[in-house]
Design a protein around this motif. Structure first.
Motif, PDB file in Angstrom:
ATOM      1  N   ASN A 272       2.512  -6.701  -8.630  1.00 38.40           N
ATOM      2  CA  ASN A 272       2.020  -6.360  -7.293  1.00 38.40           C
ATOM      3  C   ASN A 272       2.795  -7.110  -6.218  1.00 38.40           C
ATOM      4  OD1 ASN A 272       0.302  -4.941  -5.588  1.00 38.40           O
ATOM      5  ND2 ASN A 272      -1.255  -6.533  -5.596  1.00 38.40           N
ATOM      6  N   ALA A 273       2.983  -8.407  -6.416  1.00 42.89           N
ATOM      7  CA  ALA A 273       3.741  -9.191  -5.443  1.00 42.89           C
ATOM      8  C   ALA A 273       5.199  -8.740  -5.386  1.00 42.89           C
ATOM      9  CB  ALA A 273       3.664 -10.676  -5.792  1.00 42.89           C
ATOM     10  N   THR A 274       5.761  -8.338  -6.531  1.00 42.42           N
ATOM     11  CA  THR A 274       7.137  -7.833  -6.545  1.00 42.42           C
ATOM     12  C   THR A 274       7.250  -6.554  -5.726  1.00 42.42           C
ATOM     13  OG1 THR A 274       7.524  -8.804  -8.738  1.00 42.42           O
ATOM     14  CG2 THR A 274       9.016  -7.056  -8.030  1.00 42.42           C
ATOM     15  N   ALA A 275       6.268  -5.663  -5.867  1.00 43.13           N
ATOM     16  CA  ALA A 275       6.271  -4.437  -5.059  1.00 43.13           C
ATOM     17  C   ALA A 275       6.228  -4.775  -3.571  1.00 43.13           C
ATOM     18  CB  ALA A 275       5.086  -3.557  -5.447  1.00 43.13           C
ATOM     19  N   TRP A 276       5.376  -5.721  -3.198  1.00 42.52           N
ATOM     20  CA  TRP A 276       5.296  -6.132  -1.795  1.00 42.52           C
ATOM     21  C   TRP A 276       6.608  -6.754  -1.327  1.00 42.52           C
ATOM     22  CZ3 TRP A 276       1.940  -5.465   2.155  1.00 42.52           C
ATOM     23  CH2 TRP A 276       0.679  -4.927   1.860  1.00 42.52           C
ATOM     24  N   SER A 277       7.282  -7.483  -2.200  1.00 48.53           N
ATOM     25  CA  SER A 277       8.544  -8.113  -1.803  1.00 48.53           C
ATOM     26  C   SER A 277       9.614  -7.080  -1.481  1.00 48.53           C
ATOM     27  CB  SER A 277       9.035  -9.049  -2.915  1.00 48.53           C
ATOM     28  OG  SER A 277       9.597  -8.336  -3.998  1.00 48.53           O
ATOM     29  N   HIS A 723      -7.427  -0.468  -1.849  1.00 49.04           N
ATOM     30  CA  HIS A 723      -7.133  -1.312  -0.686  1.00 49.04           C
ATOM     31  C   HIS A 723      -5.685  -1.780  -0.709  1.00 49.04           C
ATOM     32  CE1 HIS A 723      -8.145  -5.256   1.652  1.00 49.04           C
ATOM     33  NE2 HIS A 723      -7.523  -4.386   2.406  1.00 49.04           N
ATOM     34  N   ASP A 724      -5.229  -2.202  -1.876  1.00 47.42           N
ATOM     35  CA  ASP A 724      -3.856  -2.665  -2.020  1.00 47.42           C
ATOM     36  C   ASP A 724      -2.863  -1.532  -1.791  1.00 47.42           C
ATOM     37  OD1 ASP A 724      -1.897  -4.733  -2.840  1.00 47.42           O
ATOM     38  OD2 ASP A 724      -1.624  -3.453  -4.586  1.00 47.42           O
ATOM     39  N   LEU A 725      -3.138  -0.365  -2.359  1.00 46.99           N
ATOM     40  CA  LEU A 725      -2.242   0.782  -2.230  1.00 46.99           C
ATOM     41  C   LEU A 725      -2.098   1.216  -0.780  1.00 46.99           C
ATOM     42  CD1 LEU A 725      -0.596   3.165  -3.379  1.00 46.99           C
ATOM     43  CD2 LEU A 725      -2.769   4.372  -3.709  1.00 46.99           C
ATOM     44  N   PHE A 726      -3.226   1.379  -0.089  1.00 46.05           N
ATOM     45  CA  PHE A 726      -3.159   1.855   1.294  1.00 46.05           C
ATOM     46  C   PHE A 726      -2.614   0.775   2.235  1.00 46.05           C
ATOM     47  CE2 PHE A 726      -6.259   4.976  -0.360  1.00 46.05           C
ATOM     48  CZ  PHE A 726      -5.549   6.128  -0.010  1.00 46.05           C
ATOM     49  N   SER A 727      -2.764  -0.482   1.853  1.00 48.21           N
ATOM     50  CA  SER A 727      -2.131  -1.543   2.644  1.00 48.21           C
ATOM     51  C   SER A 727      -0.616  -1.419   2.564  1.00 48.21           C
ATOM     52  CB  SER A 727      -2.580  -2.921   2.135  1.00 48.21           C
ATOM     53  OG  SER A 727      -3.948  -3.131   2.377  1.00 48.21           O
TER      54      SER A 727
END
Length: 737
Positions: A272-277, A723-727
């Motif tokens: 998840n953090a990698t996707a955000w990065s 919530h994570d996806l739409f963020s």
């Protein structure tokens, strides 16, 4: 097994609803700018208090659904807009308080036909914060009027209308845009992000399906709430350490004792953090430019950043790369996307190959005063990626993602330790922590908070073990090292440490009451406290020898105990989180801080605090949050006897939370009231308390009752994933839409 069936049914229904909602959202059209009233050149006035700005000779285009105004503030007040022609009101709208950034978008009622010679009035009230009205310098005849007095500025205004194409029609264009301006380039980066998100969802579903089976295989027993076999710890001896008569278990054996579900939560947090990065453009993480400069100073100049540098600058290469990324134009400005053209990519690539100097003047902005441990560790990926600054940044972000995975792992173990009779609920709590979008956003950026989160989770775990099994010398040694590492990671740890030291005192007192001698009761606590406080003592000695303030930048905290300001400061801290009481100074006029700042920004505030959900989403999110709070309260009431038995432990956790809140409030007071700079109202400062968030989720899941606990747990986990996806989609729309 009914539990597995409940999870499958809830998971199936939830996934279908999530897919349908995602498809519907993508059918919406992003807004487009149909007219720019005035460009924003940054010229303007800074006002404190209520204000009304009006300017004539505006043109209201047909179909306008929102107006973007160039207003600059940190705690945005309520904004009301009215457009009129003579006595007739053509359009009006309002935006609630709590926004942040250099612009605010106010929805208005659309008109079918364009109208010229319109008067625009913008009202901000009630307001007690500094707010900037920015735009372009104008003559007295064209300038706006502030509270009836002429300004020398015309307010920057953009008129927005519904777009002509949906997000579905823009997917390829957005995918190409994502592949520009990163260390990894090409449209395939968007596919990689999608694969990571799908992997997160798949692993979460697999964990939810397997957790009930695992929970059924390890029933709990014992009147004291201890698990019959947790599978996490070695057999304990009389002193709380390993049983005598055998060698200490090897590291591999200890790792094998960690449940598979814990590793799954850690992997979910890592992906998840990698996707955000990859989603967040380079240097658009909070204060990321300063944290990178700190590491660069440490590696290239072999010294720490320095305070008090006159005209301090970043290195020539960092300055060049920031210019190529259009950093100053993008940061804080929701209207400006990341670079998007092939020509801009070529310019950026040329800047990366320019061979500019890596040596700056010692400038590291807000990071300058921070301790060096996190930055010293980040020197590893920095050196590995040397030769390409964007590659260095991406590797450093991935290094932070590892801390995020460690935080999720330790949170899982803490919840299993603190709630041994609720393995399913504890698993859901840890999973929700791994899926928490603000946590993933910070973990996927270069920020010492990532290491602080992991250290805080480790400390919560150690305290939970100590309260249930006693504070052995070995555990005290580990806890002391964690405390020391916390002081060396970030100054914010001071707030958490206050509660930790209270916990050590409580543990020593409990051991004494249990019949241990004074020495046996005190030695472990003294070991932990002594090791933990040693970095702070060395820091004070260093500052004194260098003729600096003993506590460095934290020395300003002496304002907190000045006789003439204690009440004002305590009032400010109270009002930062709770409704104002009679007799308190009104520091946040027009703001319900607990809702407009802490709740709304917890729902989502990403990038440089300029990417938030629409107000209706923040309000809608109150419904599931309210249900979770009620379920958590129900469980606490049902476990009154357990709460009383563990009151000392809960008091320590509450003290740790209170310490964090007070430190953030005190720092905000010094910045906002004393220095007249932006306040501190970012929920990321509260993320060291993530284990308590996970515990709250676990209690709420348990509070649903035995019949509905698996349905509730699966639904909560799905909600967190959504919530994570739409963020992430919100951030994609902000930077690449």
């Amino acid at each position: 097994m009914r539990a597995v069936r409940d999870v499958r049914v809830t998971l199936g229904v939830g996934v279908m609803l999530l897919l349908a909602l995602t498809a519907f959202v993508l059918t919406r059209a992003p807004p487009r700018v149909v007219r720019v009233g005035e460009p924003n050149t940054g010229t303007g006035l800074l006002i404190a208090g209520d204000a009304e700005v009006c300017q004539a000779n505006e043109t209201l285009p047909a179909g306008v659904s929102a107006i973007r105004l160039s207003l600059l503030t940190y705690f945005g007040p309520a904004v009301r807009v009215k457009l009129s022609a003579g006595p007739s009101v053509l359009a009006h709208g309002a935006r609630g308080p709590g926004w942040s950034g250099t612009a605010v978008t106010v929805p208005v009622s659309p008109r079918r036909r364009a109208v010229a010679h319109v008067r625009l009035c913008v009202n901000v009230a009630p307001n007690s914060e500094l707010i900037g009205f920015t735009g372009v310098r104008a003559s007295a005849r064209r300038a706006a009027v502030l509270n009836g007095e002429p300004m020398n500025v015309r307010l920057g205004v953009e008129y927005l209308a519904a777009g002509r194409g949906s997000w579905w029609t823009r997917i390829l264009a957005v995918a190409r845009h994502i592949g520009i301006g990163h260390a990894l380039s090409g449209t395939w980066v968007a596919l990689l992000i999608a694969a990571l998100v799908a992997g997160v969802g798949g692993l979460a579903a697999r964990l939810l399906l397997r957790a009930p089976v695992a929970a059924g295989r390890h029933p709990t027993a014992g009147a004291d709430g201890q698990p019959a076999s947790s599978g996490v710890r070695p057999p304990a001896g009389a002193n709380g350490g390993p049983a005598s008569g055998g060698a200490r278990p090897a590291a591999a054996a200890l790792l094998r004792r960690v449940p598979a579900a814990a590793w799954t939560c850690a992997l979910i947090a890592l992906l998840n953090a990698t996707a955000w990065s990859l989603v967040v453009p380079p240097f658009q993480g909070r204060d990321e430019v300063d944290h990178f400069a700190y590491v660069e100073q440490l590696v290239e100049n072999h010294s720490l950043p320095e305070n008090g540098r006159e005209n301090g600058t970043y290195s020539a290469e960092e300055t060049l790369v920031l210019r190529g990324l259009h950093y100053k134009q993008v940061v804080h400005s929701p209207a400006t996307p990341a670079i998007s053209s092939v020509a801009e990519q070529r310019t950026l690539s040329s800047d990366l190959r320019a061979g500019a100097s890596l040596r700056g003047s010692g400038e590291a902005g807000v990071a300058t005063a921070e301790p060096p441990l996190y930055y010293a560790l980040q020197a590893i990926p920095y050196v590995v990626g040397r030769g390409n600054m964007l590659l260095q940044l991406q590797l450093m972000r991935l290094f932070g993602a590892l801390f995020g995975a460690l935080t999720a792992l330790l949170t899982f173990l803490f919840l299993r330790e603190a709630l041994p009779r609720a393995p399913w609920a504890a698993t859901v709590g840890a999973l929700c922590v791994a899926l928490q979008p603000l946590f993933a956003f910070v973990s996927g950026s270069v920020n010492p908070d990532t290491m602080l989160f992991a250290l805080a989770a480790a400390i919560f775990l150690c305290l939970a073990r100590a309260f249930r099994r006693g504070l052995s010398r070995r555990l005290a040694l580990v806890l002391g090292c964690l405390i020391a590492a916390g002081f060396l990671t970030k100054l914010n740890f001071i707030g958490l440490a206050a509660g930790v030291f209270v916990g050590l005192a409580v543990l020593a007192a409990r051991r004494r009451q249990a019949g241990a001698g004074v020495r046996a009761a005190l030695v472990p606590a003294v070991i932990a406290a002594g090791i933990g406080i040693s970095p702070a003592i060395l820091y004070v000695l260093r500052n004194l020898l260098a003729s600096h303030a003993a506590l460095g930048s934290a020395s300003q905290g002496s304002v907190l105990v000045s006789a003439d300001s204690v009440f004002r400061e305590l009032s400010y801290i109270w009002e930062l989180y709770l409704p104002r009481l009679p007799g308190m100074t009104h520091y946040f006029a027009g703001l319900a801080t607990y809702k407009d700042i802490w709740w709304d920004r917890s729902v989502g505030m990403y990038g440089w605090m300029d990417t938030m959900f629409p107000t209706w989403v923040e309000n809608l999110a109150l419904l599931p949050a309210g249900v979770l709070v009620l379920l958590c309260g129900r469980e606490l009431l049902a476990r009154g006897a357990v709460l009383r038995a563990r009151s000392a432990e809960l008091l320590v956790y509450a003290t740790m939370a209170l310490g964090v809140l007070v430190l953030v409030g005190a720092s905000s007071y010094l910045s906002d009231i004393v220095s007249r700079a932006p306040a501190f109202g970012e929920p990321r400062y509260l993320l060291p308390l993530l284990p308590l968030f996970g515990a709250g989720i676990a209690l709420a899941v348990r509070g649903a009752g035995r019949r509905w606990t698996y349905v509730a747990g699966t639904a909560v986990a799905l909600l967190c994933f959504a919530h994570d996806l739409f963020s992430q989609l919100q951030v994609v729309a902000r930077y690449y839409g």
